[in-house]
Write a protein that holds these residues in place. Structure first.
Motif, PDB file in Angstrom:
ATOM      1  N   ARG A   1      50.919  49.245  -0.243  1.00  0.00           N
ATOM      2  CA  ARG A   1      50.386  50.602  -0.363  1.00  0.00           C
ATOM      3  C   ARG A   1      48.804  50.634  -0.807  1.00  0.00           C
ATOM      4  N   ALA A   2      48.208  49.501  -1.002  1.00  0.00           N
ATOM      5  CA  ALA A   2      46.887  49.454  -1.274  1.00  0.00           C
ATOM      6  C   ALA A   2      46.007  49.072  -0.287  1.00  0.00           C
ATOM      7  N   ALA A   3      44.793  49.542  -0.232  1.00  0.00           N
ATOM      8  CA  ALA A   3      43.825  49.183   0.567  1.00  0.00           C
ATOM      9  C   ALA A   3      43.596  47.695   0.516  1.00  0.00           C
ATOM     10  N   ARG A   4      42.829  47.001   1.647  1.00  0.00           N
ATOM     11  CA  ARG A   4      42.593  45.510   1.794  1.00  0.00           C
ATOM     12  C   ARG A   4      41.905  45.289   0.189  1.00  0.00           C
ATOM     13  N   PRO A   5      42.450  44.267  -0.583  1.00  0.00           N
ATOM     14  CA  PRO A   5      41.783  43.872  -1.569  1.00  0.00           C
ATOM     15  C   PRO A   5      40.376  43.184  -1.520  1.00  0.00           C
ATOM     16  N   SER A   6      39.404  43.197  -2.225  1.00  0.00           N
ATOM     17  CA  SER A   6      38.139  42.294  -2.069  1.00  0.00           C
ATOM     18  C   SER A   6      38.474  40.922  -2.097  1.00  0.00           C
ATOM     19  N   ALA A   7      37.285  40.166  -1.784  1.00  0.00           N
ATOM     20  CA  ALA A   7      37.544  38.778  -1.906  1.00  0.00           C
ATOM     21  C   ALA A   7      37.715  38.271  -3.238  1.00  0.00           C
ATOM     22  N   PRO A   8      36.849  38.808  -4.045  1.00  0.00           N
ATOM     23  CA  PRO A   8      36.867  38.319  -5.551  1.00  0.00           C
ATOM     24  C   PRO A   8      38.398  38.472  -6.219  1.00  0.00           C
ATOM     25  N   VAL A   9      38.979  39.650  -5.696  1.00  0.00           N
ATOM     26  CA  VAL A   9      40.282  39.760  -6.191  1.00  0.00           C
ATOM     27  C   VAL A   9      41.508  38.887  -5.564  1.00  0.00           C
ATOM     28  N   VAL A  10      41.376  38.638  -4.156  1.00  0.00           N
ATOM     29  CA  VAL A  10      42.101  37.383  -3.714  1.00  0.00           C
ATOM     30  C   VAL A  10      41.800  36.227  -4.254  1.00  0.00           C
ATOM     31  N   ALA A  11      40.534  35.964  -4.415  1.00  0.00           N
ATOM     32  CA  ALA A  11      40.463  34.757  -5.267  1.00  0.00           C
ATOM     33  C   ALA A  11      40.682  34.547  -6.588  1.00  0.00           C
ATOM     34  N   ALA A  12      40.679  35.631  -7.286  1.00  0.00           N
ATOM     35  CA  ALA A  12      41.379  35.690  -8.687  1.00  0.00           C
ATOM     36  C   ALA A  12      42.860  35.397  -8.613  1.00  0.00           C
ATOM     37  N   LEU A  13      43.764  36.178  -7.646  1.00  0.00           N
ATOM     38  CA  LEU A  13      45.208  35.989  -7.517  1.00  0.00           C
ATOM     39  C   LEU A  13      45.203  34.518  -7.134  1.00  0.00           C
ATOM     40  N   SER A  14      44.575  33.884  -6.375  1.00  0.00           N
ATOM     41  CA  SER A  14      44.797  32.454  -5.853  1.00  0.00           C
ATOM     42  C   SER A  14      44.621  31.679  -7.196  1.00  0.00           C
ATOM     43  N   ARG A  15      43.596  31.830  -8.037  1.00  0.00           N
ATOM     44  CA  ARG A  15      43.527  30.860  -9.046  1.00  0.00           C
ATOM     45  C   ARG A  15      44.636  31.290  -9.971  1.00  0.00           C
ATOM     46  N   ALA A  16      45.003  32.479 -10.228  1.00  0.00           N
ATOM     47  CA  ALA A  16      46.227  32.930 -11.214  1.00  0.00           C
ATOM     48  C   ALA A  16      47.469  32.174 -10.821  1.00  0.00           C
ATOM     49  N   LEU A  17      47.917  32.300  -9.441  1.00  0.00           N
ATOM     50  CA  LEU A  17      49.003  31.556  -8.768  1.00  0.00           C
ATOM     51  C   LEU A  17      48.994  29.962  -8.767  1.00  0.00           C
ATOM     52  N   ARG A  18      47.555  29.323  -9.060  1.00  0.00           N
ATOM     53  CA  ARG A  18      47.348  28.106  -8.932  1.00  0.00           C
ATOM     54  C   ARG A  18      47.739  27.354  -7.580  1.00  0.00           C
ATOM     55  N   LEU A  19      47.355  28.232  -6.493  1.00  0.00           N
ATOM     56  CA  LEU A  19      47.591  27.917  -5.240  1.00  0.00           C
ATOM     57  C   LEU A  19      46.489  26.977  -4.771  1.00  0.00           C
TER      58      LEU A  19
ATOM     59  N   ASP B   1      56.185  27.408 -10.313  1.00  0.00           N
ATOM     60  CA  ASP B   1      56.979  26.496 -10.970  1.00  0.00           C
ATOM     61  C   ASP B   1      56.523  26.305 -12.492  1.00  0.00           C
ATOM     62  N   PHE B   2      55.524  27.075 -12.944  1.00  0.00           N
ATOM     63  CA  PHE B   2      54.976  26.839 -14.346  1.00  0.00           C
ATOM     64  C   PHE B   2      55.143  28.165 -15.143  1.00  0.00           C
ATOM     65  N   ALA B   3      55.260  28.007 -16.323  1.00  0.00           N
ATOM     66  CA  ALA B   3      55.644  29.161 -17.352  1.00  0.00           C
ATOM     67  C   ALA B   3      54.637  29.248 -18.302  1.00  0.00           C
ATOM     68  N   LEU B   4      54.076  30.385 -18.675  1.00  0.00           N
ATOM     69  CA  LEU B   4      53.370  30.803 -19.632  1.00  0.00           C
ATOM     70  C   LEU B   4      53.959  30.445 -21.236  1.00  0.00           C
ATOM     71  N   THR B   5      53.138  30.187 -21.975  1.00  0.00           N
ATOM     72  CA  THR B   5      53.741  29.929 -23.315  1.00  0.00           C
ATOM     73  C   THR B   5      52.918  30.506 -24.428  1.00  0.00           C
ATOM     74  N   GLY B   6      53.327  30.536 -25.507  1.00  0.00           N
ATOM     75  CA  GLY B   6      52.591  31.225 -26.732  1.00  0.00           C
ATOM     76  C   GLY B   6      53.173  32.631 -27.062  1.00  0.00           C
ATOM     77  N   PRO B   7      52.692  33.060 -28.304  1.00  0.00           N
ATOM     78  CA  PRO B   7      53.117  34.509 -28.711  1.00  0.00           C
ATOM     79  C   PRO B   7      53.155  35.587 -27.902  1.00  0.00           C
ATOM     80  N   ALA B   8      52.042  35.492 -26.988  1.00  0.00           N
ATOM     81  CA  ALA B   8      51.686  36.918 -26.207  1.00  0.00           C
ATOM     82  C   ALA B   8      52.812  36.703 -25.010  1.00  0.00           C
TER      83      ALA B   8
END
Length: 287
Positions: A65-83, A26-33
């Protein structure tokens, strides 16, 4: 015959959860990028940018289709999704990983969100204990540039300082050297306090492998919390601004708010005011 109504409901897989979490953001990124948005939620490209993974890999994860992601990848996805902690635990379990324990807090409280929104005259940003940039206001962008253009680990202050030290503003070299020692010492505190945080451990390992400067400072620096410091910033539009940088601790967690403020009645206050006023929407400048 098997009665379909008695079949147990299967828990959603990793790909399904990722898509659901991404679509429900429910959040949106803002900025020129950031390009114009046509649907709610985060685009794959936006989530990949925030988490520091490739769009192709994210597609593979969502399609199973991808193998199980590593713990750091899942942690990064959680942070990016603001879970929050519960949803992050669901995502970890769906990836076949144990839920993270003793993790760095990366969900910004609503009260802090409101504070960042209301403080318009001074540059304000919110960081996690391991120095991931989580929120910032328009005044921060006006002073230091558009942070939405930072992708992956570049949005981590320590990583940026040690691997991509270029900036659109000039900062006093002596102050910058002291600052680098301070944030590395502060990262050591986070590392000691959160030994089981996968993303933090991955960041420290990657920094040792990538930056000889970081490895040297990590060995030499004493673990100590960063409390802020005065900075001289030579901005290309308004010239030199002297600012006090204060680090405020968020009650109840180890998240911190960084605020840059000038001494009142000084030329620095006038120069910062010109920057922040220009950065505010036209409708707000009358208030």
């Amino acid at each position: 015959m098997v009665d379909r109504r008695t079949r147990p409901v299967r828990a959603p897989g990793l790909g399904t959860l990722l898509r659901e979490f991404r679509d429900s953001c429910d959040f949106a990124l803002t900025g020129p990028a950031v390009t114009a948005r046509r649907a709610p939620g985060l685009r794959r490209e936006e989530l990949a940018m925030l988490a520091g993974v490739s769009v192709d890999y994210l597609v593979q994860l969502e399609q199973g289709r991808a193998a199980r992601p590593s713990a750091p990848v899942v942690a990064a996805l959680s942070r990016a999704l603001r879970l929050d902690a519960d949803d992050s635990a669901l995502l970890h379990r769906a990836a076949g990983l144990a839920p993270a324990t003793g993790s760095v807090t990366r969900v910004v409280p609503d009260s802090v969100e409101r504070m960042v929104t209301r403080l318009r005259e001074w540059p304000v940003a919110v960081y996690s204990a391991d120095w991931w940039l989580l929120r910032w206001n328009d005044a921060w962008t006006a002073l230091l540039g558009d942070s939405t253009a930072l992708t992956g680990r570049a949005r981590n202050v320590v990583w940026f300082e040690m691997t991509q030290p270029s900036s659109r503003v000039w900062i006093d070299p002596g102050e910058d050297d002291t600052y680098r020692d301070a944030i590395v010492g502060d990262l050591r505190v986070a590392y000691l306090e959160h030994p089981d945080d996968a993303e933090l451990a991955d960041l420290v390992t990657a920094l040792h492998e990538t930056s000889p400067e970081f490895a040297e400072r990590w060995t030499a620096a004493r673990p100590a919390r960063y409390r802020g410091m005065r900075k001289h910033v030579d901005h290309p539009d308004v010239g030199l601004i002297v600012l006090d940088g204060d680090v405020l601790q968020v009650p109840g967690c180890d998240m911190r708010i960084v605020v840059y403020s000038p001494a009142p009645g000084t030329p620095d206050a006038g120069r910062l005011a010109r920057l922040t006023t220009a950065a505010r929407p036209a409708s707000d400048r009358k208030n």
